[in-house]
Design a protein around this motif. Structure first.
Motif, PDB file in Angstrom:
ATOM      1  N   SER A 152       0.829  -1.205   0.000  1.00 16.77           N
ATOM      2  CA  SER A 152       0.000   0.000   0.000  1.00 16.77           C
ATOM      3  C   SER A 152       0.864   1.257   0.000  1.00 16.77           C
ATOM      4  CB  SER A 152      -0.945  -0.008   1.196  1.00 16.77           C
ATOM      5  OG  SER A 152      -0.216   0.052   2.418  1.00 16.77           O
ATOM      6  N   ARG A 153       1.960   1.249   0.789  1.00 22.48           N
ATOM      7  CA  ARG A 153       2.847   2.414   0.824  1.00 22.48           C
ATOM      8  C   ARG A 153       3.511   2.635  -0.531  1.00 22.48           C
ATOM      9  NH1 ARG A 153       1.225   5.560   4.384  1.00 22.48           N
ATOM     10  NH2 ARG A 153       3.126   6.741   3.934  1.00 22.48           N
ATOM     11  N   ASN A 154       3.948   1.544  -1.171  1.00 25.84           N
ATOM     12  CA  ASN A 154       4.581   1.671  -2.492  1.00 25.84           C
ATOM     13  C   ASN A 154       3.607   2.197  -3.537  1.00 25.84           C
ATOM     14  OD1 ASN A 154       6.979   0.692  -1.446  1.00 25.84           O
ATOM     15  ND2 ASN A 154       6.620  -1.412  -2.113  1.00 25.84           N
ATOM     16  N   ILE A 155       2.368   1.699  -3.482  1.00 25.64           N
ATOM     17  CA  ILE A 155       1.357   2.157  -4.443  1.00 25.64           C
ATOM     18  C   ILE A 155       1.039   3.636  -4.213  1.00 25.64           C
ATOM     19  CG2 ILE A 155      -1.048   1.897  -5.158  1.00 25.64           C
ATOM     20  CD1 ILE A 155      -0.744  -1.106  -4.539  1.00 25.64           C
ATOM     21  N   MET A 156       0.920   4.039  -2.952  1.00 26.41           N
ATOM     22  CA  MET A 156       0.634   5.444  -2.653  1.00 26.41           C
ATOM     23  C   MET A 156       1.776   6.354  -3.110  1.00 26.41           C
ATOM     24  SD  MET A 156      -1.146   5.055   1.123  1.00 26.41           S
ATOM     25  CE  MET A 156      -1.468   6.798   1.313  1.00 26.41           C
ATOM     26  N   ASP A 157       3.016   5.919  -2.911  1.00 24.03           N
ATOM     27  CA  ASP A 157       4.158   6.713  -3.374  1.00 24.03           C
ATOM     28  C   ASP A 157       4.167   6.822  -4.895  1.00 24.03           C
ATOM     29  OD1 ASP A 157       4.979   7.081  -0.787  1.00 24.03           O
ATOM     30  OD2 ASP A 157       6.420   5.420  -0.804  1.00 24.03           O
ATOM     31  N   ALA A 158       3.832   5.707  -5.564  1.00 28.62           N
ATOM     32  CA  ALA A 158       3.794   5.730  -7.025  1.00 28.62           C
ATOM     33  C   ALA A 158       2.693   6.659  -7.541  1.00 28.62           C
ATOM     34  CB  ALA A 158       3.583   4.316  -7.565  1.00 28.62           C
ATOM     35  N   GLN A 159       1.536   6.641  -6.875  1.00 24.86           N
ATOM     36  CA  GLN A 159       0.436   7.504  -7.303  1.00 24.86           C
ATOM     37  C   GLN A 159       0.742   8.978  -7.013  1.00 24.86           C
ATOM     38  OE1 GLN A 159      -1.336   6.216  -9.274  1.00 24.86           O
ATOM     39  NE2 GLN A 159      -2.703   4.610  -8.611  1.00 24.86           N
ATOM     40  N   ARG A 160       1.415   9.254  -5.909  1.00 21.89           N
ATOM     41  CA  ARG A 160       1.795  10.641  -5.614  1.00 21.89           C
ATOM     42  C   ARG A 160       2.778  11.165  -6.651  1.00 21.89           C
ATOM     43  NH1 ARG A 160       1.832   8.894   0.041  1.00 21.89           N
ATOM     44  NH2 ARG A 160       0.094   9.891   1.156  1.00 21.89           N
ATOM     45  N   SER A 161       3.661  10.315  -7.142  1.00 22.24           N
ATOM     46  CA  SER A 161       4.598  10.752  -8.176  1.00 22.24           C
ATOM     47  C   SER A 161       3.895  11.089  -9.482  1.00 22.24           C
ATOM     48  CB  SER A 161       5.648   9.658  -8.427  1.00 22.24           C
ATOM     49  OG  SER A 161       5.052   8.514  -9.027  1.00 22.24           O
ATOM     50  N   ARG A 162       2.643  10.612  -9.628  1.00 26.07           N
ATOM     51  CA  ARG A 162       1.837  10.914 -10.812  1.00 26.07           C
ATOM     52  C   ARG A 162       0.857  12.071 -10.560  1.00 26.07           C
ATOM     53  NH1 ARG A 162       2.704   5.403 -10.685  1.00 26.07           N
ATOM     54  NH2 ARG A 162       3.313   4.424 -12.658  1.00 26.07           N
ATOM     55  N   GLY A 163       1.016  12.757  -9.416  1.00 25.78           N
ATOM     56  CA  GLY A 163       0.173  13.908  -9.125  1.00 25.78           C
ATOM     57  C   GLY A 163      -1.069  13.605  -8.325  1.00 25.78           C
ATOM     58  N   TRP A 164      -1.133  12.439  -7.716  1.00 26.14           N
ATOM     59  CA  TRP A 164      -2.293  12.043  -6.903  1.00 26.14           C
ATOM     60  C   TRP A 164      -2.271  12.814  -5.592  1.00 26.14           C
ATOM     61  CZ3 TRP A 164      -2.370   8.504  -2.476  1.00 26.14           C
ATOM     62  CH2 TRP A 164      -3.653   8.088  -2.117  1.00 26.14           C
ATOM     63  N   GLU A 165      -3.373  13.489  -5.249  1.00 27.17           N
ATOM     64  CA  GLU A 165      -3.455  14.292  -4.030  1.00 27.17           C
ATOM     65  C   GLU A 165      -4.692  13.879  -3.243  1.00 27.17           C
ATOM     66  OE1 GLU A 165      -3.543  18.280  -5.494  1.00 27.17           O
ATOM     67  OE2 GLU A 165      -1.360  18.435  -5.605  1.00 27.17           O
ATOM     68  N   VAL A 166      -4.497  12.988  -2.279  1.00 29.70           N
ATOM     69  CA  VAL A 166      -5.618  12.480  -1.503  1.00 29.70           C
ATOM     70  C   VAL A 166      -6.009  13.436  -0.384  1.00 29.70           C
ATOM     71  CG1 VAL A 166      -4.223  11.235   0.183  1.00 29.70           C
ATOM     72  CG2 VAL A 166      -6.500  10.365  -0.425  1.00 29.70           C
ATOM     73  N   GLU A 167      -5.126  14.374  -0.032  1.00 29.50           N
ATOM     74  CA  GLU A 167      -5.406  15.261   1.094  1.00 29.50           C
ATOM     75  C   GLU A 167      -6.442  16.325   0.773  1.00 29.50           C
ATOM     76  OE1 GLU A 167      -2.423  14.713  -0.112  1.00 29.50           O
ATOM     77  OE2 GLU A 167      -1.426  13.460   1.392  1.00 29.50           O
TER      78      GLU A 167
END
Length: 253
Positions: A152-167
């Motif tokens: 889950s941490r790796n997937i979240m880091d990968a998505q953040r590198s693509r501009g994913w902003e869950v906050e």
């Protein structure tokens, strides 16, 4: 890939028979269930931290790091209890109690996994009378917890590198954004489970009703002594709870 908790160390907990540690963990969890008073539960939590540090040679920081994923549940528990129970102060105390109990449950389980190899853990369950398949299932389930967390941490880091902003956004918007993590995590979990089933079948799991083991476990003098200490301590917790009435606060009175 399954990321293990276990790390080889020269400690008392590492050297004990897995049956002693399994029974000790079960009785420890049962003992925690007896109490709901934070004046008892909080000191017991720190006692298990010290047991892990001195008897298992597991640093306190490492133990707390493993408990970190439980913080959202702990915070929710502490917040919700004062909202549903009156008086509010007593509700807050109950929230702290149940949150501490949850953390202690997890800590005891993690100490068992950090000081017992997967081979010994399965063999311990089998020698206690559990069918091999059940012991293997429980062991794999427990060992799969860090795998899901790291994935889950790796997937979240990968998505953040693509501009994913869950906050950003309200609760519903954030929940919708979490699908970017949940779907890849589900796919990766199914793939890992499929690969694991192939590996087990290739090794002949279930081909024979009677299993043999290359390595076996045997109780020694130290193990019997440790088991005796565990049983005495559990008996004392039962006496303190039911004989002296210590550690329990009535929720509904």
């Amino acid at each position: 890939m399954i990321y293990p908790f276990y790390s080889e160390k020269d400690s008392l907990l590492h050297s004990l028979d897995p049956r002693v540690k399994i029974i000790g963990a079960a009785l420890g969890i049962a003992a925690i269930m007896l109490y709901n008073d934070p004046k008892i539960l909080i000191p017991l939590f720190f006692v298990f931290l010290l047991i892990g540090m001195f008897l298992g040679k597991v640093a306190v920081g490492e133990q707390l790091r493993l408990l970190k994923p439980l913080l959202p549940i702990v915070i929710i528990t502490i917040i919700v209890w004062p909202l549903i129970y009156e008086p509010r102060l007593k509700g807050l105390l109950f929230g702290i109690s149940f949150a501490t109990r949850l953390l202690t449950f997890a800590l005891i389980t993690f100490l068992l996994l950090m000081t017992t190899s997967q081979r010994d853990l399965i063999l311990g369950f089998v020698r206690l009378g559990m069918p091999y398949e059940f012991g293997l299932t429980i062991s794999i389930s427990l060992r799969y917890i860090p795998t899901l967390y790291i994935l889950s941490r790796n997937i979240m880091d990968a998505q953040r590198s693509r501009g994913w902003e869950v906050e950003k956004g309200n609760f519903l918007v954030r929940a919708k954004k979490m699908t970017a993590v949940l779907i890849p995590l589900l796919v990766a979990s199914l793939k890992t489970a499929h690969e694991l089933s192939i590996a087990l079948e290739s090794r002949g799991l279930g081909a024979s009703e009677k299993r043999t083991f290359l390595y076996d476990i045997k109780m020694g003098r130290r193990d019997y002594l440790a088991m005796g200490v565990i049983l005495v301590l559990f008996a004392l917790t039962l006496y303190a709870r039911y004989g002296l009435g210590i550690g329990h606060v009535e929720i509904y009175s």
